[in-house]
Design an enzyme around this catalytic site. Structure first.
Site, PDB file in Angstrom:
ATOM      1  N   GLY A 151       0.820  -1.201   0.000  1.00 33.99           N
ATOM      2  CA  GLY A 151       0.000   0.000   0.000  1.00 33.99           C
ATOM      3  C   GLY A 151       0.860   1.259   0.000  1.00 33.99           C
ATOM      4  CB  ALA A 152       2.212   3.353  -2.590  1.00 36.94           C
ATOM      5  CB  ILE A 169      -0.761   4.628   6.586  1.00 36.92           C
ATOM      6  CG1 ILE A 169      -1.975   5.416   7.073  1.00 36.92           C
ATOM      7  CG2 ILE A 169      -0.087   3.924   7.750  1.00 36.92           C
ATOM      8  CD1 ILE A 169      -1.643   6.534   8.033  1.00 36.92           C
ATOM      9  CB  SER A 179      -0.570   0.666   5.108  1.00 35.51           C
ATOM     10  OG  SER A 179       0.377   0.758   4.060  1.00 35.51           O
ATOM     11  N   GLY A 228      -5.628   0.636   3.336  1.00 30.97           N
ATOM     12  CA  GLY A 228      -6.868   1.369   3.494  1.00 30.97           C
ATOM     13  C   GLY A 228      -7.483   1.196   4.866  1.00 30.97           C
ATOM     14  NE  ARG A 229      -7.430   5.358   9.018  1.00 26.98           N
ATOM     15  CZ  ARG A 229      -7.634   6.665   9.231  1.00 26.98           C
ATOM     16  NH1 ARG A 229      -7.248   7.541   8.342  1.00 26.98           N
ATOM     17  NH2 ARG A 229      -8.229   7.065  10.330  1.00 26.98           N
ATOM     18  CB  ALA A 263      -6.910  13.856  13.746  1.00 33.83           C
ATOM     19  CG  HIS A 270      14.568  37.551   3.537  1.00 33.79           C
ATOM     20  ND1 HIS A 270      14.630  36.556   2.593  1.00 33.79           N
ATOM     21  CD2 HIS A 270      15.850  37.945   3.771  1.00 33.79           C
ATOM     22  CE1 HIS A 270      15.898  36.374   2.248  1.00 33.79           C
ATOM     23  NE2 HIS A 270      16.664  37.198   2.952  1.00 33.79           N
TER      24      HIS A 270
END
Length: 293
Positions: free
Chosen positions: A9-10, A13, A98, A100-101, A148, A272
């Protein structure tokens, strides 16, 4: 400390974990089912991120299909089919999955009180009301991004509604952040979304390599990209990859909440040396007016 780490999973997370362990010295390989890298991000940022992460030593394989994951004496073996159809095997010491959720509503017994679920998510209206009087739902169990800060804004808004106030949560200006190194952050529309919607736009970019503070920090990778409406100059999206992107994106959120223009940001005096000057320069670049490149 694994010498060899695999990540399936890229997404956000997967990239964050892979980035952390690569900086700690692990040999990290990330496998992704989708054919493209960071499809949710603006293409300019995704291409820059890919270039930076590969240079850091992260290894990627896209368009893969996982056939089997086996725990062996030496660690973990992943058998998968590559995008070209060839069978491959990856041997690692540790594996992070990882992919997906989902909403954590299993066992909630929502149906007992009449709460409607849709693929595990609690169904709510635009103000987070459920179909049951007096019951509200917020955060990762309802529609919208699983972030969150989005959940916090919803929680405050619900409390204010219960108190009789009239709050508003603008989902179009919720910032996204990927805590890799460098960080990635964006708010609003991507260039590919605007193309699909047929909205005329103009863009401006500015690299951190031309920013004095970034050079002093020794962290000059990445860039800032502004997207503005072609006729009105209203800011439609801001996309950043670079040092402290999670902090810089807030200026873009404020501008978009007030429906500000790229010129508005370009006219504001920025300290600056500061990383925020890259925001000003990218905003000026929308009309090809950058000062320091």
């Amino acid at each position: 400390m694994p010498k060899r780490l695999g990540v399936i999973g890229a997404g956000v997370i997967g990239l964050e974990m892979g980035s952390v362990w690569r900086r700690l010295g692990a040999d990290v390989t990330i496998l992704e089912a989708l054919p493209a890298f960071l499809g949710a991000a603006d293409e300019t940022i995704a291409k820059e991120a890919s270039k930076i992460f590969v240079k850091q030593g992260l290894k990627f394989d896209f368009g893969v299909s996982i056939n089997a994951v086996k725990k062996v004496k030496q660690g973990v073996t992943i058998e998968y089919k590559s995008a070209d159809g060839s069978a491959k095997t990856l041997d690692v010491d540790k594996l992070i999955v990882s992919i997906g959720r989902v909403a954590n509503t299993t066992g909630l017994n929502a149906e007992a009180i009449g709460l409607k679920l849709d693929r595990g998510f609690i169904v709510v209206d635009g103000e987070c009301r459920t179909g049951v009087p007096g019951v509200w739902a917020i955060g990762d169990v309802v529609r919208g991004p699983m972030l969150a800060h989005k959940a916090e804004e919803e929680g405050v808004a619900v409390a204010e509604r219960i108190a009789g106030q009239k709050p508003h949560v603008n989902f179009n200006t919720i910032p996204w952040v990927i805590y890799t190194s460098p960080e990635i952050a964006w708010v609003g529309k991507t260039e590919q979304q605007l193309k699909a919607e047929g909205i005329e736009y103009k863009t401006g970019t500015f690299p951190f390599s031309a920013n004095a503070r970034a050079r002093a920090l020794g962290d000059t990778s990445g860039l800032v990209k502004f997207i503005a409406k072609a006729d009105t100059d209203e800011v439609l999206g801001v996309h950043i990859i670079g040092p402290m992107a999670s902090e810089l994106i807030s200026e873009a959120v404020v501008a978009m909440e007030f429906r500000g223009s790229a010129e508005d940001i370009g006219m504001i005096c920025h300290a600056h040396p500061s990383l925020s000057e890259a925001m000003k320069e990218a905003a000026l670049a929308v009309d090809k007016r950058s000062l320091n490149i």
